[in-house]
Design a protein around this motif. Sequence first.
Motif, PDB file in Angstrom:
ATOM      1  N   ARG A 455      67.357 -60.862  32.029  1.00  0.00           N
ATOM      2  CA  ARG A 455      67.758 -60.270  33.323  1.00  0.00           C
ATOM      3  C   ARG A 455      68.048 -61.355  34.362  1.00  0.00           C
ATOM      4  NH1 ARG A 455      66.843 -54.780  33.336  1.00  0.00           N
ATOM      5  NH2 ARG A 455      65.508 -54.002  31.642  1.00  0.00           N
ATOM      6  N   ASN A 456      68.799 -62.367  33.921  1.00  0.00           N
ATOM      7  CA  ASN A 456      69.258 -63.463  34.769  1.00  0.00           C
ATOM      8  C   ASN A 456      68.120 -64.328  35.320  1.00  0.00           C
ATOM      9  OD1 ASN A 456      72.021 -62.837  34.477  1.00  0.00           O
ATOM     10  ND2 ASN A 456      71.882 -61.287  36.096  1.00  0.00           N
ATOM     11  N   ASP A 457      66.979 -64.300  34.645  1.00  0.00           N
ATOM     12  CA  ASP A 457      65.866 -65.166  35.025  1.00  0.00           C
ATOM     13  C   ASP A 457      65.974 -66.454  34.197  1.00  0.00           C
ATOM     14  OD1 ASP A 457      63.550 -66.411  35.722  1.00  0.00           O
ATOM     15  OD2 ASP A 457      62.199 -64.843  35.004  1.00  0.00           O
ATOM     16  N   ILE A 458      66.249 -67.562  34.878  1.00  0.00           N
ATOM     17  CA  ILE A 458      66.502 -68.819  34.176  1.00  0.00           C
ATOM     18  C   ILE A 458      65.265 -69.337  33.443  1.00  0.00           C
ATOM     19  CG2 ILE A 458      65.883 -70.373  36.069  1.00  0.00           C
ATOM     20  CD1 ILE A 458      68.402 -71.998  35.313  1.00  0.00           C
ATOM     21  N   SER A 459      64.097 -68.834  33.813  1.00  0.00           N
ATOM     22  CA  SER A 459      62.882 -69.322  33.161  1.00  0.00           C
ATOM     23  C   SER A 459      62.837 -68.951  31.685  1.00  0.00           C
ATOM     24  CB  SER A 459      61.638 -68.761  33.863  1.00  0.00           C
ATOM     25  OG  SER A 459      61.595 -67.343  33.751  1.00  0.00           O
TER      26      SER A 459
END
Length: 500
Positions: A455-459
């Motif tokens: 969900r577009n979380d770079i982590s």
Amino acid sequence: MFEDIISGLSAVTHPSVIMAMVIGTTIGIVVGALPGFTATMSIALLIPLTFEWSALVGLAAMAGIYNGSMYGGAIPAILMNIPGTPAGIVTTFDGYPMSQQGKASLALRLALLGSTIGAFLSAVVLLTLAPPLAWVALAFGPVEYFWLAVFGMTTLAALCSNSVVKGTISALFGLSLGTVGIDSITGVHRFTTGNPALMDGVPIVVLLIGLYAIPQALLISSTPGFSGHYTKWKETAVSLKDLVQSWKVALKSSCIGIVVGLMPGAGGNIASFISYSEAKRSSRHPERFGKGEPDGVVASETANNADNASSLVPSLALGIPGNSVAAVMLGGFLIHGMRPGPGLFASEGTVVFGFMWAMLLTALIMLVIGWYGSRIFALVLRIPSVLMAPVIIVFCVLGTYSLRSSLFDVALMFSFGLVGLLMIRADIPLAPAVLALILGPMAESELRRAMLIGRNDISILFSSPIALTLVALILAVVIGPPLHRCWNRYRRQKPFNTTS
């Protein structure tokens, strides 16, 4: 399991199976030496002929073609600077300079020994560790594949060491070609100009033949005399020392090829580039690479052949093809009524382990055929240039057209040929363009899949131990050499301690 291994060995020693392995290996070497004719194509054409054969005879012939074609790609790479297969690109870096120095026989036999060692060790892994190692493939998701592609791209530093600017131009050319085709995530057409032939993107084989074979044919035709520097066989005798001094490189490259082969979709192309980069990095004489260094040939050929059998581990145990050849081989199993997966070893143990033995034995058959055939292969250098050039172009056209029966591909090949000739004249390296076309789309699609999952979380890019390991390797490759140079410069400038 042990009983199946023994029964498989007994089955594979049948005269009909042995004949199938010898014929398949010979065909594979010839096919691999022809630009545009791939192992995938050869096995796909062979499968219909196996309807009337026993399952093991057909699979043994496929094993021979697979192993033979991977070595066969080294023959034109060494003799004419034309890689017969995409994985043979790296072999041209040092193989062709060795040929130009009159060491064609040494380069061919080093490539053969590297190919045999890689294929043999890979087959041992397939034979003994297939079921447990298959689960390694399941540990790789979009995040891991993205970092693997980035790690492969870091090898561009080794390829562009002479001129970073020119190497970057070549890589950007390959990356731009990788954006052509239907977007794998959204389905949008990108830079296809409405041409249906470009919907699947630019075929890697078309680019390979265009950049390497066509310019080389034109350069050969413009050179009077023979197509290469030939030295009498007795003057280039290969000593035992020449053959065993690269054993450390061969062992390390085998490990790299086997690990990369376990990852579905990675392939021998990535294994070759990573292995060559590692061999150059760890060498005491990295400046010799690209100028006829034997270790460069060994690293490339060992790694791309070590990928062969290990890529079949996820195919047989999980039904997940490791590469295009493995996918076609899965079709061969299905045609003979065997469904790859966890139950395959229990239901068809003798045939499956017999096929694994065939992968191992065809590596040894390849050694015998290649050892005595290398003298014949080297005679190619005695063919006059005026005859060699048109023969190369004819085979290039046939190989390109046979891919999709498309004249557009042939025209595209000649266009890339002109681009390749201009790049050679401008001293721009060709390899980064091909590597970028292979790894660019892989990195893009896997990154976008990972971001959709997270969900577009770079982590999410740093969420697994495998991903963190690959990131650490990338940093070591990128930062390590500059730090090493700075440390050496500091030590040279530091005054010696003196005692009064």
